[in-house]
Design a protein around this motif. Structure first.
Motif, PDB file in Angstrom:
ATOM      1  N   ARG A 133      29.687   2.525  -6.011  1.00 55.16           N
ATOM      2  CA  ARG A 133      28.721   3.869  -5.439  1.00 55.16           C
ATOM      3  C   ARG A 133      28.103   4.409  -4.077  1.00 55.16           C
ATOM      4  O   ARG A 133      27.170   3.405  -4.495  1.00 55.16           O
TER       5      ARG A 133
ATOM      6  N   GLU B 170      35.055   0.832 -16.384  1.00 56.33           N
ATOM      7  CA  GLU B 170      35.033   2.055 -16.006  1.00 56.33           C
ATOM      8  C   GLU B 170      35.827   2.597 -14.433  1.00 56.33           C
ATOM      9  O   GLU B 170      36.281   3.566 -13.630  1.00 56.33           O
ATOM     10  N   GLY B 171      35.446   1.765 -13.420  1.00 56.50           N
ATOM     11  CA  GLY B 171      36.488   1.572 -12.367  1.00 56.50           C
ATOM     12  C   GLY B 171      38.289   2.153 -12.981  1.00 56.50           C
ATOM     13  O   GLY B 171      38.729   2.623 -11.918  1.00 56.50           O
TER      14      GLY B 171
ATOM     15  N   VAL C 229      38.352   5.390 -13.232  1.00 52.76           N
ATOM     16  CA  VAL C 229      38.889   6.395 -12.643  1.00 52.76           C
ATOM     17  C   VAL C 229      40.357   6.128 -12.036  1.00 52.76           C
ATOM     18  O   VAL C 229      41.380   7.465 -11.735  1.00 52.76           O
TER      19      VAL C 229
ATOM     20  N   VAL D 153      30.495  -0.983  -9.104  1.00 52.13           N
ATOM     21  CA  VAL D 153      31.033  -0.682 -10.496  1.00 52.13           C
ATOM     22  C   VAL D 153      32.034  -1.747 -10.695  1.00 52.13           C
ATOM     23  O   VAL D 153      33.627  -2.179 -10.364  1.00 52.13           O
TER      24      VAL D 153
ATOM     25  N   ARG E  78      27.097  15.107  -7.268  1.00 49.46           N
ATOM     26  CA  ARG E  78      27.666  13.884  -7.638  1.00 49.46           C
ATOM     27  C   ARG E  78      29.027  14.389  -9.524  1.00 49.46           C
ATOM     28  O   ARG E  78      28.627  15.372  -9.040  1.00 49.46           O
ATOM     29  N   ALA E  79      29.084  13.202  -9.709  1.00 47.80           N
ATOM     30  CA  ALA E  79      30.119  13.642 -10.444  1.00 47.80           C
ATOM     31  C   ALA E  79      29.128  14.797 -11.994  1.00 47.80           C
ATOM     32  O   ALA E  79      30.163  15.772 -11.823  1.00 47.80           O
TER      33      ALA E  79
ATOM     34  N   THR F   8      36.475  -0.091  -2.810  1.00 51.21           N
ATOM     35  CA  THR F   8      36.913  -0.645  -3.360  1.00 51.21           C
ATOM     36  C   THR F   8      37.436  -2.246  -3.105  1.00 51.21           C
ATOM     37  O   THR F   8      37.499  -1.864  -2.392  1.00 51.21           O
TER      38      THR F   8
ATOM     39  N   ASP G 197      32.894   9.522  -6.088  1.00 51.47           N
ATOM     40  CA  ASP G 197      31.341   9.428  -6.133  1.00 51.47           C
ATOM     41  C   ASP G 197      30.848   8.603  -7.285  1.00 51.47           C
ATOM     42  O   ASP G 197      30.160   7.514  -7.204  1.00 51.47           O
ATOM     43  N   THR G 198      32.395   7.939  -8.224  1.00 56.01           N
ATOM     44  CA  THR G 198      32.195   6.720  -8.669  1.00 56.01           C
ATOM     45  C   THR G 198      32.744   5.185  -8.178  1.00 56.01           C
ATOM     46  O   THR G 198      31.630   4.274  -8.774  1.00 56.01           O
ATOM     47  N   MET G 199      33.301   5.820  -6.930  1.00 57.37           N
ATOM     48  CA  MET G 199      33.697   4.383  -6.598  1.00 57.37           C
ATOM     49  C   MET G 199      34.191   5.215  -4.946  1.00 57.37           C
ATOM     50  O   MET G 199      35.480   5.690  -4.693  1.00 57.37           O
TER      51      MET G 199
ATOM     52  N   GLN H  23      34.668  13.841  -8.363  1.00 56.94           N
ATOM     53  CA  GLN H  23      34.947  12.955  -9.422  1.00 56.94           C
ATOM     54  C   GLN H  23      35.134  11.247  -8.955  1.00 56.94           C
ATOM     55  O   GLN H  23      34.579  10.181  -9.264  1.00 56.94           O
TER      56      GLN H  23
END
Length: 354
Positions: A122, A327-328, A331, A323, A228-229, A280, A275-277, A272
């Motif tokens: 993140r 959760e990943g 996404v 992450v 952020r998301a 990778t 922001d999370t990833m 969205q």
């Protein structure tokens, strides 16, 4: 005594099974594919991870980093996704571009869903602008009254390109897009030379190059950080002095203004996802399930490794935020759920730049 023998035998077999499960990489040559050129932020982070990751992979002494740049990162992703049998234990550390899968960009020959997800990182990203952009930039809202300026980007379907364009359009800025740069470091160099006025970067790229070479010397100033998301979370703890897009939007259009329409929906979608990833880690589609689990466990342990965290923070100038797991995977699964109307809008928006 004889009743204990089956239990003892089961315990021995279980121990042997667990030992084998934890030695999937023993004796293997492990390569980390980084999908951008050497010296850039993706490469810098990948090399810190590659240096410490072997501690948690039994029988692995080192990991070799292979830079496979080009195609906006897609060449490296393709190489990982098309790994041969002898390359099935490799890992990719990628700045991923989920937009290419959403719009079915032909240069991306593999699907992220088909790769074996290991971990994400993140990170906040931001936009910065030269202060001498006419008639002069003193605060973020000034971008809306600036004369025609030049935005430097890699390619039209790169997710960073779209996020910046969408943000500038929503702010009413006037700009022309200069594309074809191989990486964000090349864009920063062009900004230093005055060839372009606006660029974007993740925190590692910003803190390690843009801030000391551009911001601290008074050449550029941070324009905004992407929300952020969850917009209500406000500014990132790592960028307390940089306003969010939402803040700048209200400064430009009025405190009661609220962004809307397809451009805003598209910006929210892309935010969205990345922001999370932002970064990778994947293994090839043909990676053994046991090896995938061992690699995931290694990244989980890495996230708790004080030595790794200290070196990462020293080199990248921000803390790592991994992450792991569900959760990943959620996404990545969302890539298949984007509404057709949004896919069509994104394609038209990209075509308008070409």
């Amino acid at each position: 005594m004889s009743a204990m023998k089956p239990l003892l035998l089961s315990a021995i077999l279980l121990a042997l099974g667990n030992a084998a499960f934890g030695q999937q990489f023993a004796g293997q040559n492990i390569t980390m594919i980084v999908n951008f050129s050497a010296g850039g932020p993706t490469d810098v982070e990948g090399r810190v991870i590659a240096r410490h990751l072997p501690k948690y992979l039994q029988g692995v002494g080192s990991i070799v980093v292979r830079n496979v740049g080009g195609g906006g990162g897609n060449i490296g992703v393709n190489q990982l996704g098309e790994s041969s049998g002898k390359e099935r234990m490799n890992i990719g550390f990628l700045t991923w571009n989920p937009l290419n899968q959403i719009i079915q960009e032909p240069t991306l020959r593999v699907r992220y869903n088909d790769l074996k997800f290991i971990a994400g990182m993140r990170q906040t990203s931001l936009i910065y602008i030269r202060r001498d952009t006419a008639p002069g930039i003193n605060r973020s809202a000034d971008v809306a009254r600036a004369r025609l300026f030049r935005l430097g980007v890699m390619g039209p379907s790169n997710i960073t390109t779209l996020r910046v364009r969408l943000a500038l359009d929503l702010l009413g800025a006037k700009y022309e897009t200069i594309q074809g740069y191989k990486g964000l470091r090349d864009i920063d160099t062009a900004m230093l030379q005055g060839d372009i006025h606006v660029s974007t970067n993740s925190l590692p790229g910003y803190f390690t190059y843009a801030k000391p070479n551009l911001v601290d010397k008074g050449i550029v100033m941070p324009l905004l950080q992407f929300d952020r998301a969850d917009v209500s979370l406000g500014r990132s703890p790592d960028l307390r002095d940089v306003p969010t897009f939402y803040e700048v939007y209200k400064d430009v259009w009025g405190k009661d203004a609220t962004p809307g329409g397809e451009r805003w929906q598209a910006l929210r979608l892309l935010t969205q996802l990345v922001d999370t990833m932002y970064r990778t880690a994947f293994m090839p589609p043909n990676a053994p399930a046991a090896a995938v689990e061992e690699m995931r466990g290694a990244f989980a342990e890495l996230g708790k490794d004080a030595e790794f965290i200290a070196q990462y923070e020293k080199v990248v100038l921000t803390k790592p935020h991994f992450v792991i797991g569900a959760e990943g995977e959620r996404v990545i699964a969302e890539l298949a759920n984007v509404q057709p109307s949004m896919v069509n809008f994104l394609r038209r928006y990209i075509e308008a730049m070409q």
